[in-house]
Structure formats: C-alpha cells, structure tokens
Write a protein that holds these residues in place. Structure first.
Motif, short mmCIF file in Angstrom:
data_model
loop_
_atom_site.label_atom_id
_atom_site.label_comp_id
_atom_site.label_asym_id
_atom_site.label_seq_id
_atom_site.Cartn_x
_atom_site.Cartn_y
_atom_site.Cartn_z
N ARG A 12 -39.89 47.89 14.84
CA ARG A 12 -41.28 48.08 14.42
C ARG A 12 -42.08 48.89 15.44
O ARG A 12 -43.30 48.84 15.45
N THR A 13 -41.40 49.60 16.30
CA THR A 13 -42.08 50.40 17.31
C THR A 13 -42.01 51.88 16.96
O THR A 13 -41.14 52.32 16.23
N ASN A 14 -42.97 52.65 17.50
CA ASN A 14 -42.99 54.10 17.26
C ASN A 14 -43.49 54.81 18.52
O ASN A 14 -43.61 54.21 19.59
N ASP A 15 -43.84 56.09 18.38
CA ASP A 15 -44.23 56.90 19.54
C ASP A 15 -45.47 56.39 20.25
O ASP A 15 -45.66 56.64 21.45
N ASN A 16 -46.35 55.68 19.55
CA ASN A 16 -47.55 55.15 20.20
C ASN A 16 -47.19 54.23 21.37
O ASN A 16 -47.88 54.20 22.40
N ALA A 17 -46.10 53.49 21.21
CA ALA A 17 -45.67 52.58 22.27
C ALA A 17 -45.24 53.37 23.50
O ALA A 17 -45.58 53.02 24.63
N TRP A 18 -44.52 54.46 23.28
CA TRP A 18 -43.98 55.22 24.42
C TRP A 18 -45.08 56.02 25.12
O TRP A 18 -45.05 56.19 26.34
N TYR A 19 -46.08 56.48 24.37
CA TYR A 19 -47.22 57.15 24.98
C TYR A 19 -47.96 56.18 25.90
O TYR A 19 -48.39 56.54 27.02
N ALA A 20 -48.12 54.94 25.45
CA ALA A 20 -48.82 53.94 26.26
C ALA A 20 -48.05 53.65 27.55
O ALA A 20 -48.64 53.52 28.62
N LEU A 21 -46.73 53.55 27.45
CA LEU A 21 -45.92 53.32 28.64
C LEU A 21 -46.04 54.48 29.62
O LEU A 21 -46.12 54.28 30.84
N ALA A 22 -46.04 55.71 29.08
CA ALA A 22 -46.14 56.89 29.95
C ALA A 22 -47.46 56.92 30.70
O ALA A 22 -47.53 57.33 31.87
N GLN A 23 -48.53 56.45 30.06
CA GLN A 23 -49.85 56.50 30.68
C GLN A 23 -50.09 55.35 31.66
O GLN A 23 -50.70 55.54 32.72
N LYS A 24 -49.60 54.16 31.32
CA LYS A 24 -49.92 52.96 32.10
C LYS A 24 -48.82 52.57 33.10
O LYS A 24 -49.13 52.03 34.16
N CYS A 25 -47.57 52.83 32.74
CA CYS A 25 -46.45 52.34 33.56
C CYS A 25 -45.72 53.51 34.20
O CYS A 25 -44.55 53.78 33.93
N PHE A 26 -46.42 54.22 35.07
CA PHE A 26 -45.88 55.45 35.62
C PHE A 26 -44.86 55.22 36.73
O PHE A 26 -44.29 56.16 37.26
N GLN A 27 -44.60 53.95 37.09
CA GLN A 27 -43.53 53.63 38.05
C GLN A 27 -42.25 53.23 37.33
O GLN A 27 -41.27 52.82 37.98
N LEU A 28 -42.21 53.35 36.03
CA LEU A 28 -41.06 52.95 35.24
C LEU A 28 -39.84 53.78 35.62
O LEU A 28 -39.88 55.01 35.63
N ARG A 29 -38.72 53.09 35.92
CA ARG A 29 -37.48 53.77 36.32
C ARG A 29 -36.43 53.71 35.23
O ARG A 29 -35.53 54.55 35.18
N TYR A 30 -36.50 52.69 34.39
CA TYR A 30 -35.47 52.51 33.36
C TYR A 30 -36.12 52.07 32.06
O TYR A 30 -36.92 51.13 32.03
N LEU A 31 -35.77 52.76 30.96
CA LEU A 31 -36.27 52.41 29.64
C LEU A 31 -35.14 52.52 28.64
O LEU A 31 -34.50 53.55 28.52
N ASN A 32 -34.90 51.42 27.92
CA ASN A 32 -33.92 51.43 26.84
C ASN A 32 -34.68 51.19 25.54
O ASN A 32 -35.10 50.08 25.23
N ALA A 33 -34.88 52.29 24.80
CA ALA A 33 -35.59 52.22 23.51
C ALA A 33 -34.69 52.68 22.40
O ALA A 33 -35.16 53.24 21.39
N SER A 34 -33.39 52.49 22.56
CA SER A 34 -32.44 52.93 21.53
C SER A 34 -32.63 52.12 20.24
O SER A 34 -33.05 50.96 20.27
N TYR A 35 -32.36 52.76 19.12
CA TYR A 35 -32.46 52.15 17.80
C TYR A 35 -33.88 51.66 17.51
O TYR A 35 -34.12 50.56 16.98
N THR A 36 -34.89 52.45 17.96
CA THR A 36 -36.26 52.17 17.58
C THR A 36 -36.75 53.37 16.76
O THR A 36 -36.19 54.46 16.83
N TYR A 37 -37.82 53.15 15.99
CA TYR A 37 -38.27 54.20 15.07
C TYR A 37 -39.77 54.44 15.24
O TYR A 37 -40.50 53.55 15.62
#
Length: 406
Positions: A381-406
């Motif tokens: 139930r996730t989409n690009d809005n989730a990843w935009y939020a992560l890019a803006q707020k969680c800029f220290q993120l080193r690992y992201l597994n978002a496979s099989y999301t839409y």
C-alpha cells in the motif's frame, strides 16, 4: 607488521604459484597471519559454482603450506570441503586460533570411515583454538568420533558453533568439561535436544553471554527441552543475547519461562516459534524490555496490535527492531515506534503488513535523520510519496529495501 589478512576466494589455478611465493615472503615479517580460504575446494575436485571446472591441483599443497607452524595464529574459513585429508591438516595443527569449517557440498563415503581411525584425540596436547564453527547445509558429515577429535584438548575455547554435526549425548559428556571458558554457544537442536545435555552444559558454562538455538534443516522441532534451557539460562546471569529459530516445541509457556530469568538481555531474536506471538510480546514487555537494544520478532503470529505497541513502549533503548512478517504492523504502530524509541536507527517491517504511504510519511517525519536502515518490502500500500518523504527527512539513510512495493 603485527597482523595481515589475506582472503583467497574464487582464484584461477594459474595464480596459485605466485600466491604461494607471496605468502612465503609475507610470513617472514608478520607476527600474525590471518588466511581465509573462501568458497573453494581444498582437497581436490573442482572449484565452486560459477567458476571454471579446472581441477585445483595446487590448492591442497598451498593449504598445507599455510598450516605450517611458521605462523603464530591462522584464521581459516573453509568451504566446501571435499576431502577428509584437508580436515586432518586442520585438526592436527596446534597454532590455529579461529577456525570455521563449512562442508556445504560434502557427501560422506568410505573415505570418512577410514579417517575416523586417523582422528585420534591425543594428537595435540594443548590446542590454542579460541573460536570454532562447524556446519553443513545438507549432511551430518562429521561423525561423533571425528567431532570429538576436533574438540579434544580445546580447553581455551571461547566461542563454539555446531550446526548439523554428529553430536551425541556421549560427546557432550566427554567434551563438556572443556567448555568452561565459553562465552558464545550456538547449537542446532538436531545435535542437542535432550534435557540432560543442556543441564550438563549448564553445570560447566557459567560465562555465556550469547546463546543461539536453531532447529537445523528440519522444518519442525518437536523435542526441544524448555526446562533444560531454563536451567542453562538461569546458570548464566551474564547472558546478553538470545536467538531462537524454528524451535516450535518451545511454546509460549516455555518461552515465558526462559525470559523470566533474562532481565539483563540486550538482544533477542525469535523466528517461527509457531505459537501465539501476543504471548511472546507480553513476556518481552514484562521481563526484559528496559535493557533491550535489539529486538527481532520475525514471522510470528501476532493478532493484537496493542500487544505490539505495549512491547515496543516497554523497550525505550531499542536501536534495532525487526518485525518482518508481522501482519499486525500498522501506521499507528510504526509512528509509535518512532516516538517511543529515541535511539532507534534500524527498522524492518516488511513482508505483508498494513503500512501505507501515509504511515511511512508520518514515521519519516518523526524519526528524522537518525534512521540508517529501513526495510518495508512487500508493503503493497505504499507509493512514491513514501520515498519522497524518506529522501527529505531521513538523509542519513544507508539501506532501504522497498522491493515489491507499488
């Protein structure tokens, strides 16, 4: 030079002569050499999958050279083994400090029976071995007598991992007195499943800080002795880390009984215990929440999100939280996690949950830049809005597994 680490992995046969010459030169100047033979035949046969099938005729000779006493300490990671003569070189060398043997593709035959005669327990008076890992993916490829030969006179062992090995009750009685210095013990329950075995270990091992139990390759373990485990846990007040995978016979009552004696735990991992996860969560909250820094509850049957929230709120020091496969995980749950755990840097909530893009956005806004690892695979139930939020707020993120999301 005090220490040099050399990793030999998937190398063509043509390189072995020059490698051996280089190792010989290094040994003149190095106090401790750490040689790792990774994913290659050490006793003849062909190189591992994905590499040329040319026979490795020089490998065994080079390995024999590495086993000489010119080096004060050698760290050997071997896999796969095709020939027991290679194993003989390992167990007859007294200078190895750390050893990991993985017989991934080994199929025992007549050669095994002949080498059982060679592996005499009196070969080495005093071994320097501190860490030993023996495991196989497919076979119980070491007989009890061979395992006893490897472990005999290892009175300095601090870390021991036995997976799919020929450990018997008699082996435990013989070898257990040598395990007084162990701080890490990892066992396949196919090897040790009796209450008496665990009580024997409990009588000797008083310094354990890590316990790891796995059902091996069997899908269901019906014989794990929870009372014996309770005795072992109670005799080690310094225990800090517990791991259970596919120990289905432990049950909710057995798990609760164990946790009652573990208020000092800092790391807990459970996977596929096949009992009600709600009870597991209540036991965690009641017994060991305040000190936990790493908590993994994977593929457990949790129906009540309130139990999930209560367990998380009881663990304010969490840095790592893994709830993969917990269908009760929702937007409210991950928002509460971000608010309740100020030290959290890693969250895994993938595999069929109720998390939506809105939930990820709320989580990102709350946890901010301290997030380093996030796993939300199969969150449909996730989409690009989730990843935009992560890019803006969680800029220290080193690992992201978002496979099989839409």
């Amino acid at each position: 030079i005090d220490v040099i680490r050399i990793v030999l992995s998937f190398l063509p046969v043509s390189d072995w002569v020059s490698i051996e010459a280089s190792l010989a030169k290094c040994s003149r100047y190095v106090g401790q050499m750490d040689v790792v033979f990774d994913q290659m035949s050490l006793g003849g046969g062909d190189v591992g999958v994905g590499v040329s099938n040319e026979p490795v005729s020089l490998t065994k000779d080079t390995f024999a050279w590495a086993m000489t006493k010119r080096m004060r300490a050698i760290n050997v990671r071997v896999g796969p083994i095709f020939d027991y003569s290679t194993l003989d070189m390992l167990i007859t060398n007294p200078d190895i400090v750390h050893m990991s043997i993985k017989g991934r593709y080994f199929s025992p035959g007549d050669d095994k029976r002949s080498y059982e005669m060679v592996f005499a327990r009196n070969q080495i008076e005093d071994r320097k071995l501190r860490s030993l890992e023996i495991q196989s993916e497919y076979y119980d490829w070491l007989s009890p007598s061979m395992l006893e030969a490897i472990l005999w006179n290892c009175g300095h062992l601090e870390s021991l991992c036995l997976r799919s090995c020929g450990v018997t009750q008699q082996s435990v009685e013989l070898l257990c007195p040598l395990w007084a210095n162990l701080h890490t013990l990892a066992l396949s329950t196919r090897a040790l499943v009796t209450r008496k075995s665990l009580i024997l270990i409990a009588g000797v091992c008083k310094r354990l800080h890590t316990l790891d139990f796995d059902s091996g390759h069997s899908c269901v373990d019906n014989t794990f002795p929870s009372r014996g485990l309770t005795t072992l846990v109670r005799s080690n007040p310094g225990l800090r880390s517990l791991r259970f995978k596919s120990i289905t016979s432990l049950g909710e009552a057995g798990f609760v009984r164990v946790l009652e004696h573990c208020p000092q735990l800092t790391s807990l991992y459970t996977q596929e215990l096949r009992c009600r996860g709600d009870g597991i969560l209540r036991a965690i909250a009641a017994n060991c929440g305040p000190n936990l820094e790493s908590l993994s509850i994977v593929d457990e049957y949790v129906t009540d999100p309130h139990c999930l929230l209560a367990a998380v709120r009881a663990c304010p020091r969490l840095k790592v939280l893994n709830m993969n496969g917990i269908s009760a995980t929702s937007n409210d749950v991950i928002a509460a996690i971000a608010e309740t755990c100020p030290e959290l840097t890693e969250l895994r909530v993938g595999n069929y949950n109720q998390v939506t893009s809105e939930g990820v956005q709320r989580f990102a806004a709350s946890i901010g830049p301290r997030l380093e690892c996030l796993e939300v695979h199969r969150s449909y139930r996730t989409n690009d809005n989730a990843w935009y939020a992560l890019a803006q707020k969680c800029f220290q993120l080193r690992y992201l597994n978002a496979s099989y999301t839409y």
